[in-house]
Design a protein around this motif. Sequence first.
Motif, short mmCIF file in Angstrom:
data_model
loop_
_atom_site.label_atom_id
_atom_site.label_comp_id
_atom_site.label_asym_id
_atom_site.label_seq_id
_atom_site.Cartn_x
_atom_site.Cartn_y
_atom_site.Cartn_z
N ALA A 171 40.64 59.38 62.15
CA ALA A 171 41.57 58.25 62.23
C ALA A 171 42.76 58.56 61.32
CB ALA A 171 40.87 56.98 61.76
N PRO A 172 43.92 57.98 61.58
CA PRO A 172 45.08 58.23 60.72
C PRO A 172 44.87 57.67 59.32
CG PRO A 172 45.61 56.65 62.44
CD PRO A 172 44.24 57.12 62.70
N HIS A 173 45.29 58.44 58.33
CA HIS A 173 45.18 58.06 56.93
C HIS A 173 46.55 58.11 56.27
CE1 HIS A 173 40.94 58.72 57.59
NE2 HIS A 173 40.67 58.36 56.37
N LYS A 174 46.66 57.39 55.17
CA LYS A 174 47.88 57.44 54.37
C LYS A 174 47.49 57.52 52.90
CE LYS A 174 48.37 52.52 53.75
NZ LYS A 174 49.26 51.44 53.54
N GLU A 175 48.44 57.97 52.08
CA GLU A 175 48.20 58.02 50.65
C GLU A 175 48.19 56.59 50.11
OE1 GLU A 175 50.28 61.71 48.72
OE2 GLU A 175 51.59 60.83 50.24
N ILE A 176 47.28 56.32 49.19
CA ILE A 176 47.17 54.96 48.65
C ILE A 176 48.44 54.59 47.89
CG2 ILE A 176 45.92 53.52 46.99
CD1 ILE A 176 43.38 54.98 47.88
N ARG A 177 48.92 55.48 47.04
CA ARG A 177 50.13 55.21 46.27
C ARG A 177 51.23 56.18 46.64
NH1 ARG A 177 46.15 55.27 42.40
NH2 ARG A 177 45.43 53.20 41.85
N GLY A 178 51.37 56.47 47.89
CA GLY A 178 52.33 57.48 48.29
C GLY A 178 53.40 56.94 49.20
N SER A 179 53.99 57.84 49.92
CA SER A 179 55.07 57.50 50.83
C SER A 179 54.49 56.91 52.13
CB SER A 179 55.88 58.76 51.14
OG SER A 179 55.05 59.70 51.78
N GLU A 180 55.33 56.79 53.12
CA GLU A 180 54.90 56.24 54.40
C GLU A 180 54.41 57.33 55.35
OE1 GLU A 180 57.45 53.45 56.24
OE2 GLU A 180 57.89 52.41 54.39
N ARG A 181 54.13 58.51 54.82
CA ARG A 181 53.62 59.59 55.67
C ARG A 181 52.20 59.27 56.09
NH1 ARG A 181 54.62 64.87 52.24
NH2 ARG A 181 53.29 63.68 50.87
N ILE A 182 51.86 59.67 57.30
CA ILE A 182 50.54 59.43 57.86
C ILE A 182 49.94 60.77 58.23
CG2 ILE A 182 49.30 58.34 59.77
CD1 ILE A 182 51.70 56.27 59.69
N PHE A 183 48.65 60.94 57.99
CA PHE A 183 47.99 62.22 58.19
C PHE A 183 46.80 62.06 59.13
CE2 PHE A 183 49.97 62.19 54.07
CZ PHE A 183 50.70 63.35 54.07
N VAL A 184 46.63 63.05 60.00
CA VAL A 184 45.49 63.11 60.92
C VAL A 184 44.94 64.52 60.85
CG1 VAL A 184 44.79 63.02 63.35
CG2 VAL A 184 46.41 61.35 62.47
N ASN A 185 43.62 64.64 60.79
CA ASN A 185 42.97 65.95 60.82
C ASN A 185 42.35 66.16 62.20
OD1 ASN A 185 43.54 66.41 58.14
ND2 ASN A 185 41.52 65.83 57.41
N ILE A 186 42.53 67.36 62.72
CA ILE A 186 41.86 67.77 63.95
C ILE A 186 40.84 68.83 63.56
CG2 ILE A 186 42.09 68.86 66.21
CD1 ILE A 186 44.99 67.95 66.25
N TYR A 187 39.59 68.61 63.90
CA TYR A 187 38.53 69.57 63.58
C TYR A 187 38.10 70.29 64.85
CZ TYR A 187 38.15 66.98 59.24
OH TYR A 187 38.43 66.38 58.05
N GLU A 188 38.17 71.59 64.81
CA GLU A 188 37.68 72.43 65.89
C GLU A 188 36.45 73.14 65.33
OE1 GLU A 188 40.58 75.01 68.10
OE2 GLU A 188 39.26 76.56 67.29
N THR A 189 35.28 72.72 65.78
CA THR A 189 34.05 73.27 65.21
C THR A 189 33.47 74.32 66.14
OG1 THR A 189 32.70 71.54 66.19
CG2 THR A 189 33.51 71.16 63.97
N HIS A 190 33.13 75.43 65.55
CA HIS A 190 32.42 76.51 66.23
C HIS A 190 31.06 76.61 65.55
CE1 HIS A 190 36.18 77.97 68.15
NE2 HIS A 190 36.71 77.39 67.08
N GLN A 191 30.23 77.50 66.01
CA GLN A 191 28.88 77.57 65.45
C GLN A 191 28.91 77.89 63.95
OE1 GLN A 191 26.20 79.93 67.70
NE2 GLN A 191 24.43 79.19 66.59
N TYR A 192 29.71 78.85 63.53
CA TYR A 192 29.76 79.23 62.12
C TYR A 192 31.18 79.17 61.56
CZ TYR A 192 25.11 80.91 63.17
OH TYR A 192 23.82 80.99 63.57
#
Length: 176
Positions: free
Chosen positions: A126-147
């Motif tokens: 889900a989109p996250h933002k810094e608690i005491r930061g700017s209005e930038r929003i961050f999303v992580n995409i995880y590509e999982t392989h076996q190892y």
Amino acid sequence: MKKIILLTFLLQYGFGISQTEFPFYEQIALDFYRSKLVDSFPTKKKIKVYPYLHDFQANYFVFINPSCLGINWKNNAQFEPLKEYVESQIRIDSERFELDFSNLDKKKFKVKKRGEGNYPRLHITAPHKEIRGSERIFVNIYETHQYLYVTYHLEFDRYGQILDWCRTYDEVVLIR
């Protein structure tokens, strides 16, 4: 008379309060991954994707500090999900409940109805933002392989435009 007052009150205050509209960050992240990243970093097998966000945002994928974007916090507690955004996704009639896969390349992606499937798999936080930061929003995409765990960190502005991105990865080494 009571009906007229009530109707006036509802029209004046009920429709006057507006909620902030958010872009669909996970869909934008998926489209960016589909159009730019999957060709730059190809995989040997089809990537499994899931249409519903409760499968797409698996509980065991927590948001990771995007330090490769120049954000250096000591831990991930400096970030919080966009509360109103996440609450709106829970509703089944929400526009942000299910992802649109109409533009996916069937040679590179396989849509799974539910469950985990084989590797590689794609998960988006889900989109996250810094608690005491700017209005930038961050999303992580995880590509999982076996190892191998590849993480793409995307930085958005509040309008849904991708400002920057970076890639990190972790390998699992088995010692026998």
